[in-house]
Structures are given as C-alpha cells and as structure tokens.
Design an enzyme around this catalytic site. Structure first.
Site, PDB file in Angstrom:
ATOM      1  N   TYR A 243       0.950  -1.096  -0.004  1.00 31.76           N
ATOM      2  CA  TYR A 243       0.073   0.150  -0.047  1.00 31.76           C
ATOM      3  C   TYR A 243       0.803   1.208   0.027  1.00 31.76           C
ATOM      4  O   TYR A 243       1.873   1.419   0.737  1.00 31.76           O
ATOM      5  CB  TYR A 243      -0.870   0.047   1.225  1.00 31.76           C
TER       6      TYR A 243
ATOM      7  N   GLU B 185      -0.538   4.676  -0.717  1.00 31.72           N
ATOM      8  CA  GLU B 185      -1.257   6.133  -0.951  1.00 31.72           C
ATOM      9  C   GLU B 185      -0.415   7.140  -0.622  1.00 31.72           C
ATOM     10  O   GLU B 185       0.459   7.294   0.588  1.00 31.72           O
ATOM     11  CB  GLU B 185      -2.550   5.820   0.059  1.00 31.72           C
TER      12      GLU B 185
ATOM     13  N   ASP C 112      -5.996  13.813 -25.421  1.00 32.52           N
ATOM     14  CA  ASP C 112      -6.118  12.373 -25.001  1.00 32.52           C
ATOM     15  C   ASP C 112      -5.028  11.557 -26.097  1.00 32.52           C
ATOM     16  O   ASP C 112      -5.663  11.394 -27.256  1.00 32.52           O
ATOM     17  CB  ASP C 112      -7.336  11.886 -24.864  1.00 32.52           C
TER      18      ASP C 112
ATOM     19  N   THR D 143      -3.078   6.335 -22.319  1.00 33.53           N
ATOM     20  CA  THR D 143      -2.824   4.919 -21.695  1.00 33.53           C
ATOM     21  C   THR D 143      -1.336   4.623 -21.895  1.00 33.53           C
ATOM     22  O   THR D 143      -0.650   5.497 -22.517  1.00 33.53           O
ATOM     23  CB  THR D 143      -3.607   4.078 -22.553  1.00 33.53           C
TER      24      THR D 143
ATOM     25  N   LYS E  73      -1.019   0.959 -25.371  1.00 36.21           N
ATOM     26  CA  LYS E  73      -1.194   1.016 -26.573  1.00 36.21           C
ATOM     27  C   LYS E  73       0.300   1.055 -27.412  1.00 36.21           C
ATOM     28  O   LYS E  73       0.945   0.156 -27.356  1.00 36.21           O
ATOM     29  CB  LYS E  73      -2.214   2.042 -27.086  1.00 36.21           C
TER      30      LYS E  73
ATOM     31  N   ARG F 199      -0.923  -2.324 -18.787  1.00 30.67           N
ATOM     32  CA  ARG F 199      -2.286  -1.567 -18.959  1.00 30.67           C
ATOM     33  C   ARG F 199      -2.250  -0.496 -17.927  1.00 30.67           C
ATOM     34  O   ARG F 199      -1.875  -0.745 -16.829  1.00 30.67           O
ATOM     35  CB  ARG F 199      -3.366  -2.521 -18.531  1.00 30.67           C
TER      36      ARG F 199
HETATM   37  N1  DSN Z   1     -10.810   0.688 -25.745  1.00 27.11           N
HETATM   38  C1  DSN Z   1      -9.859   1.656 -26.489  1.00 27.11           C
HETATM   39  C2  DSN Z   1      -9.570   1.643 -27.943  1.00 27.11           C
HETATM   40  O1  DSN Z   1      -9.943   0.216 -28.344  1.00 27.11           O
HETATM   41  O2  DSN Z   1      -9.442   2.371 -28.571  1.00 27.11           O
HETATM   42  C3  DSN Z   1     -10.246   2.920 -26.187  1.00 27.11           C
HETATM   43  O3  DSN Z   1     -10.201   3.194 -24.701  1.00 27.11           O
END
Ligand code: DSN
Length: 426
Positions: free
Chosen positions: A47, A49, A193, A219, A222, A228
C-alpha cells in the site's frame, strides 16, 4: 496451496491464441517480457497511498524509487515538467484530470464517439457525459477530417471550460495550435488524450500536443507498449485557475491539483507493481530500438492502407498518418459486426467500429478498425502487409464460405509461426 490449474490453463490458451493469430486491434500490443514480469512482482503487496516522499504508509522507500523512476523517465520521453503515473487506466486519467479543473455541470467539448472520439470525452453513458454538460464536434462528411470550423463555432456558442482533442478511431494528425487558439478566445482549457498515438508522438513522428494543450493524458499499453494503465502529463506546470489554497494559504500549482484529483480524488492505493512495469516500458521507449519500432509502425500502417486501397476499400480520410485506419465496408456489402466475426474464424482479430455518419448501430456498424502496433512488435515490416491485407480481403469477400475461412486460418497460423512470441514460455 494448490495451484489453480483451471486459471493457468486458460492463461496458456490465451498465449496460444495470441501466438497463432494476426492481431489487428489498434489499441493492443505485446509488452516485452520484462514489462510483463514486473507486473507480477511483490510490489503488488504494497500500500502506498500518496506520492514518493509523502505517503500515508510506512515501508514505501523502495516503491518510492520505482515510481520516481517512472515519473522521471516519462518526463524525459516527452521533455515535460510534470507527470503523474498512478492512473489505473486512460479512463481514470481522464476522470481525474476533469475532476481537477471542472465543476459538475460545466460544459465540455469533445469529438463525438460515433466520429472516432472516446467514451470519456462526453458520452452520455460515461461519467464525462453525466457529470459535465457535453457538446461535440464531428469530422467532415466528405473528407473524414476533424471539422475545425465546427469545433470553433461550437466553442464560441457553448463556451466550454474544457476542449478535448484526441480520438480512438482517427487516422490523421491533429492541429493542436488551431484548437488552442479558439480555446484561448473562449476561455477554455485544452486536454489532448493521446492514448492511441503516444508512441509516435514520443519519437517526433506526429505533432506534439505539449506546446499547445495544457493537459495531456494517455494510456500506457497501446503504442507505448507498456502495462495496462494511464498517465497525466503537462508540458509546463502553472498556477491553478480557481485560486485554490493549501492549509498554509498558498495558491496551489496545477500539478498539486492533479495529484490530489488522482489520489485521494478518484483512486486509492496506486498499483506499484504496474508502476514498476511502467518504469521499465518508459526505459524501453528511451532506446534507439523503440525509435526503429515507432517508425516501422508508421510505415506499416501506410503500406497496409495502400494495400487496402488497391483492393477497393474505402479508408476514412483516404489514408493514415499514424498507426491505424478506419475502413467503411459499405461498398463491400458486409457489416462491421459480420467482418469482425468472420475474421475471428480465420484467427485475425480486429474490432467493428462505427464510421462517421454511420447508418448502422454501434452493435452492427458499417466499419472496421485496423491497427499495426501489435503486428509490428511481432516483427512484421511493409512487405508482410500484403499477406495480411490479402488474408483479410479473402475472408471478407468469402464471408459465408466455411472452407475458404478454414483455409485462410491455416495459412494465417503458418504465417504467424515465423514471428516468435514469448519463446521464454516454451
Ligand atoms: N478501448 C480503447 C480502444 O480500443 O481504442 C479505447 O479506450
């Protein structure tokens, strides 16, 4: 304790599925082994925080170091002043960022979900559309490009507190400067974003949002090819817009407001094992090897787009600048839903997607989205795109012919066996 063979057997089956198929989901990738190993480490037990050096728990001196490393490396990648690496996902990052600058009921302006936008950019079914007052801009019907004129007129009309740019199914670069200009005129902040194209932005292959957008979220799984998760960044820190004061009566910087909106605003304990994996992934992005990867992603996407166009497919906006493309299947007489299903029968994974001005529902759709980050990680180059597109085309043109689907599946499995995935797992 007895080993849970049921779950481990399913994990093995998923490994085999990933190995034998062509992965074309634009938001997926394959992490390095070390990134994956870090996600399963003892830091999951901790933990923590708070933030490095200021935690609400003892024993944080080691996780302080991995979290600081992740922050420092992310700042180095984008040459920026501020990064928060605690958001559990991109949606969490967007929620925290909005909490830090908006009040319930404030107007926001984002790209419509059905035009390539994202759920968290104001969709009615998402917190962003429930807590705030959402307004949308679109892409143009003819070119499929962001309708900047519409964005500007909407901004002047609804005077949003926040303009959101960035998308999930948009294959072109974004004019951040133009968006910032109208934002300044109407008194709005701009948030980019960059969840999808972050890896290409990291290597200067697409325009950087940091000069023009006060806030940038992403994110990490990707194109960035990490675990993730999510992050929030700012090119430059600045004083908060609401004059919020701390207990000593000092005006807090925006970085403080964002940190507070992540924890305790929207999250509890950070996932320190995932943050360790983020630190490793960010270290990988800083290498020349990743630069080669990012350039290959862009080249593969362009080669793939060309191969689809030569077979009569209609790509929205007629091409791609980044790692993905959105295809309107209406001239091929197959829905996105059916396309996704039959590609699956041939071990090719992709996702149905609405196209701009779609006449079909989100469950059926007229489009399909293809991306190349994952197959590029597998080791494919431009020359391999011909095989991939040919396989997709054969499936879509013979969607009701089980024999052809089965033949393509065999060819796909054989083709993929040359691109070894996680040999360490045996
Ligand atoms: N689910 C993602 C995508 O496939 O683009 C976006 O959050």
């Amino acid at each position: 304790m007895q080993r849970d063979t049921l779950v481990f057997d399913l994990i093995k089956q998923e490994l085999e599925r990933q190995r034998r198929g062509i992965e074309l989901i634009a938001s997926e990738n394959f992490t390095s082994l070390q990134v994956m190993q870090a996600m399963g480490n003892v830091m999951t037990n901790k933990y923590a925080e708070g933030y490095p050096g200021r935690r609400y728990y003892g024993g944080c001196e080691i996780v302080d170091q991995t979290e600081q490393l992740a922050i420092d490396r992310l700042k180095q990648i984008f040459n920026i002043e501020y990064a928060n690496v605690q958001p559990h996902s991109g949606a969490q990052a967007n929620a925290a960022l909005m909490l830090s600058i908006l009040q319930p009921g404030d107007a926001i302006l984002g790209l419509d979900l059905s035009m390539g936008g994202h759920l968290t950019h104001g969709s009615a079914v998402n917190f962003s559309g429930k807590l705030y007052k959402p307004h949308f801009y679109t892409v143009t019907r003819e070119e499929g490009l962001i309708d900047y004129e519409m964005l500007e007129s909407k901004a002047r009309e609804v005077k949003p507190k926040l303009i959101i740019c960035g998308a999930s199914a948009y294959s072109r670069d974004i004019d951040y400067k133009r968006i910032r200009t109208v934002a300044d005129e109407v008194g709005a902040f701009v948030m980019a974003d960059i969840a999808h194209p972050a890896g290409l932005i990291a290597k200067g292959l697409l325009s950087s949002p940091f000069e023009h957008c006060q806030f940038v979220t992403s994110t990490t799984h990707k194109t960035l090819r990490g675990p993730r998760g999510g992050v929030i960044m700012m090119g430059k820190d600045f004083e908060n817009p609401f004059g919020l004061k701390d207990v000593k009566g000092n005006i807090r910087m925006m970085s403080n407001l964002i940190d507070m909106a992540v924890f305790p605003g929207t999250q509890g304990g950070p996932l320190e094992h995932v943050i360790a994996a983020k630190a490793i992934a960010f270290g990988e992005i800083l290498t020349d090897e990743y630069t080669v990867y990012a350039k290959q992603v862009q080249s593969n996407a362009q080669a793939m787009a060309k191969a689809f166009v030569s077979r009569g497919y209609k790509i929205i906006s007629d091409g791609t600048d980044n790692h993905l493309m959105l295809i309107d299947l209406r001239n091929k007489n197959i829905s996105g839903k059916k396309a996704e299903q039959v590609l699956g029968h041939a071990d090719i994974t992709a996702n149905k997607n609405m196209v701009p001005y779609d006449d079909k529902s989100a469950f059926v759709t007229s489009g399909i989205r293809f991306g190349v980050p994952a197959i590029t990680t597998r080791g494919m180059n431009e020359a391999h795109m011909e095989f991939v597109v040919n396989a997709v085309d054969t499936v879509l043109m013979n969607a009701d012919d089980a024999n052809t689907l089965s033949k393509v599946k065999t060819e796909v499995n054989e083709f993929m066996s040359q691109f070894i995935l996680y040999p360490e797992f045996g």
